[in-house]
Design a protein around this motif. Sequence first.
Motif, PDB file in Angstrom:
ATOM      1  N   PRO A  56     -40.896 -16.522  53.794  1.00 49.66           N
ATOM      2  CA  PRO A  56     -40.141 -17.732  54.410  1.00 49.66           C
ATOM      3  C   PRO A  56     -38.644 -17.896  54.214  1.00 49.66           C
ATOM      4  O   PRO A  56     -38.203 -17.369  53.137  1.00 49.66           O
ATOM      5  N   ILE A  57     -38.075 -18.168  55.398  1.00 50.85           N
ATOM      6  CA  ILE A  57     -36.466 -18.053  55.189  1.00 50.85           C
ATOM      7  C   ILE A  57     -36.063 -19.047  53.993  1.00 50.85           C
ATOM      8  O   ILE A  57     -34.724 -18.809  53.348  1.00 50.85           O
ATOM      9  N   GLN A  58     -36.779 -20.155  53.696  1.00 49.23           N
ATOM     10  CA  GLN A  58     -35.977 -20.956  52.590  1.00 49.23           C
ATOM     11  C   GLN A  58     -36.376 -20.436  51.417  1.00 49.23           C
ATOM     12  O   GLN A  58     -35.645 -20.569  50.630  1.00 49.23           O
ATOM     13  N   VAL A  59     -37.298 -19.806  51.185  1.00 44.76           N
ATOM     14  CA  VAL A  59     -37.556 -18.858  49.740  1.00 44.76           C
ATOM     15  C   VAL A  59     -36.635 -17.580  49.677  1.00 44.76           C
ATOM     16  O   VAL A  59     -35.880 -17.689  48.686  1.00 44.76           O
ATOM     17  N   GLN A  60     -36.222 -17.026  50.683  1.00 44.79           N
ATOM     18  CA  GLN A  60     -35.299 -16.050  50.803  1.00 44.79           C
ATOM     19  C   GLN A  60     -34.142 -16.533  50.136  1.00 44.79           C
ATOM     20  O   GLN A  60     -33.310 -16.100  49.155  1.00 44.79           O
ATOM     21  N   SER A  91     -26.223  -5.570  32.446  1.00 47.11           N
ATOM     22  CA  SER A  91     -27.211  -4.827  33.184  1.00 47.11           C
ATOM     23  C   SER A  91     -26.553  -4.493  34.453  1.00 47.11           C
ATOM     24  O   SER A  91     -25.337  -4.550  34.507  1.00 47.11           O
ATOM     25  N   SER A  92     -27.302  -3.772  35.181  1.00 49.10           N
ATOM     26  CA  SER A  92     -26.517  -3.088  36.487  1.00 49.10           C
ATOM     27  C   SER A  92     -26.742  -3.978  37.590  1.00 49.10           C
ATOM     28  O   SER A  92     -26.467  -3.612  38.842  1.00 49.10           O
ATOM     29  N   ALA A  93     -27.162  -4.994  37.365  1.00 47.96           N
ATOM     30  CA  ALA A  93     -27.311  -6.233  38.532  1.00 47.96           C
ATOM     31  C   ALA A  93     -25.804  -6.387  39.332  1.00 47.96           C
ATOM     32  O   ALA A  93     -24.957  -6.308  38.823  1.00 47.96           O
ATOM     33  N   TYR A  94     -26.079  -6.576  40.592  1.00 55.08           N
ATOM     34  CA  TYR A  94     -25.121  -6.528  41.672  1.00 55.08           C
ATOM     35  C   TYR A  94     -25.355  -7.407  42.827  1.00 55.08           C
ATOM     36  O   TYR A  94     -26.537  -6.942  43.284  1.00 55.08           O
ATOM     37  N   GLY A  95     -24.512  -7.857  43.521  1.00 51.64           N
ATOM     38  CA  GLY A  95     -24.479  -8.326  44.839  1.00 51.64           C
ATOM     39  C   GLY A  95     -25.274  -9.545  44.945  1.00 51.64           C
ATOM     40  O   GLY A  95     -25.507 -10.331  44.088  1.00 51.64           O
ATOM     41  N   TYR A  96     -25.628  -9.610  46.158  1.00 50.17           N
ATOM     42  CA  TYR A  96     -26.029 -11.005  46.434  1.00 50.17           C
ATOM     43  C   TYR A  96     -27.519 -11.359  45.754  1.00 50.17           C
ATOM     44  O   TYR A  96     -27.799 -12.398  45.371  1.00 50.17           O
ATOM     45  N   THR A  97     -28.267 -10.292  45.864  1.00 51.13           N
ATOM     46  CA  THR A  97     -29.602 -10.418  45.075  1.00 51.13           C
ATOM     47  C   THR A  97     -29.507 -10.396  43.398  1.00 51.13           C
ATOM     48  O   THR A  97     -30.649 -10.457  43.010  1.00 51.13           O
ATOM     49  N   GLN A  98     -28.508  -9.698  43.026  1.00 51.42           N
ATOM     50  CA  GLN A  98     -28.503  -9.460  41.564  1.00 51.42           C
ATOM     51  C   GLN A  98     -29.647  -8.387  41.199  1.00 51.42           C
ATOM     52  O   GLN A  98     -30.105  -8.376  40.242  1.00 51.42           O
ATOM     53  N   ALA A  99     -29.873  -7.514  42.327  1.00 54.99           N
ATOM     54  CA  ALA A  99     -30.797  -6.343  41.910  1.00 54.99           C
ATOM     55  C   ALA A  99     -30.358  -5.489  40.964  1.00 54.99           C
ATOM     56  O   ALA A  99     -29.181  -5.056  41.201  1.00 54.99           O
ATOM     57  N   ASP A 123     -29.274  -6.573  54.390  1.00 54.55           N
ATOM     58  CA  ASP A 123     -29.866  -5.662  53.227  1.00 54.55           C
ATOM     59  C   ASP A 123     -30.450  -6.819  52.109  1.00 54.55           C
ATOM     60  O   ASP A 123     -31.474  -6.276  51.704  1.00 54.55           O
ATOM     61  N   ALA A 124     -29.580  -7.649  51.731  1.00 51.75           N
ATOM     62  CA  ALA A 124     -30.231  -8.770  50.680  1.00 51.75           C
ATOM     63  C   ALA A 124     -31.349  -9.469  51.322  1.00 51.75           C
ATOM     64  O   ALA A 124     -32.307  -9.800  50.370  1.00 51.75           O
ATOM     65  N   THR A 125     -31.213 -10.003  52.309  1.00 50.92           N
ATOM     66  CA  THR A 125     -32.465 -10.861  52.781  1.00 50.92           C
ATOM     67  C   THR A 125     -33.783  -9.843  52.943  1.00 50.92           C
ATOM     68  O   THR A 125     -34.770 -10.324  52.622  1.00 50.92           O
ATOM     69  N   ASP A 126     -33.565  -8.655  53.322  1.00 51.64           N
ATOM     70  CA  ASP A 126     -34.639  -7.820  53.506  1.00 51.64           C
ATOM     71  C   ASP A 126     -35.172  -7.513  52.208  1.00 51.64           C
ATOM     72  O   ASP A 126     -36.367  -7.269  52.113  1.00 51.64           O
TER      73      ASP A 126
END
Length: 205
Positions: A56-60, A91-99, A123-126
Amino acid sequence: MSEHSFNLLPLLLLLLWLAGCASAPPSRPGDICDIFDEKGGWYEDAKASYERWGTPIQVQMSIIFQESGYRDNVRPPRRRILWIIPWRRPSSAYGYTQALDSTWDWYKKETSNGWADRDDFDDATDFVGWYVNKSHQVIGISKWDAYSNYLAYHEGQTGYKRGSYKRKPWLMKVAGRVNARSQRYAQQLHGCRERLERGFSMWPF
């Protein structure tokens, strides 16, 4: 002006241009309708992820907000030696998602999306849609359960199965905030989804 100053001018202009390319976060992150009005294209990105992965969009959006505050180039702050000297990042976390690098590489390989960037919102939402779908497949978490999905997102699916989050009361509180935001976003989205589907935006970009 010296010859060296002229030589530096193109570099300075390039740096200013790159700085301007960074996407500013939404000015009203508490309302998902305002976010999608302000950020043309974000609704379409989140909707595409929902249609592909069922997340769901709200969870993303609630997970992305918690991780980065919708900032595209965030990294963990550097550790410091003797509280003064900057050292490595934790850590190597980066960007919108901190992946992490490793998780992002896993995503790119599984989705054949080799050009994906952590500082691109689509890409972050995907990625978040893919990860929540993976948690559903591996450990059976409902895709609509923002609380449990955030715990699995933070701890990894293996950590979640082991219950590592149970030793982290602070993390469970954060997951509660993610869940509350997701519920609020869902209510707000119910009121503006029809308009967003028509492609209306307050802004021309």
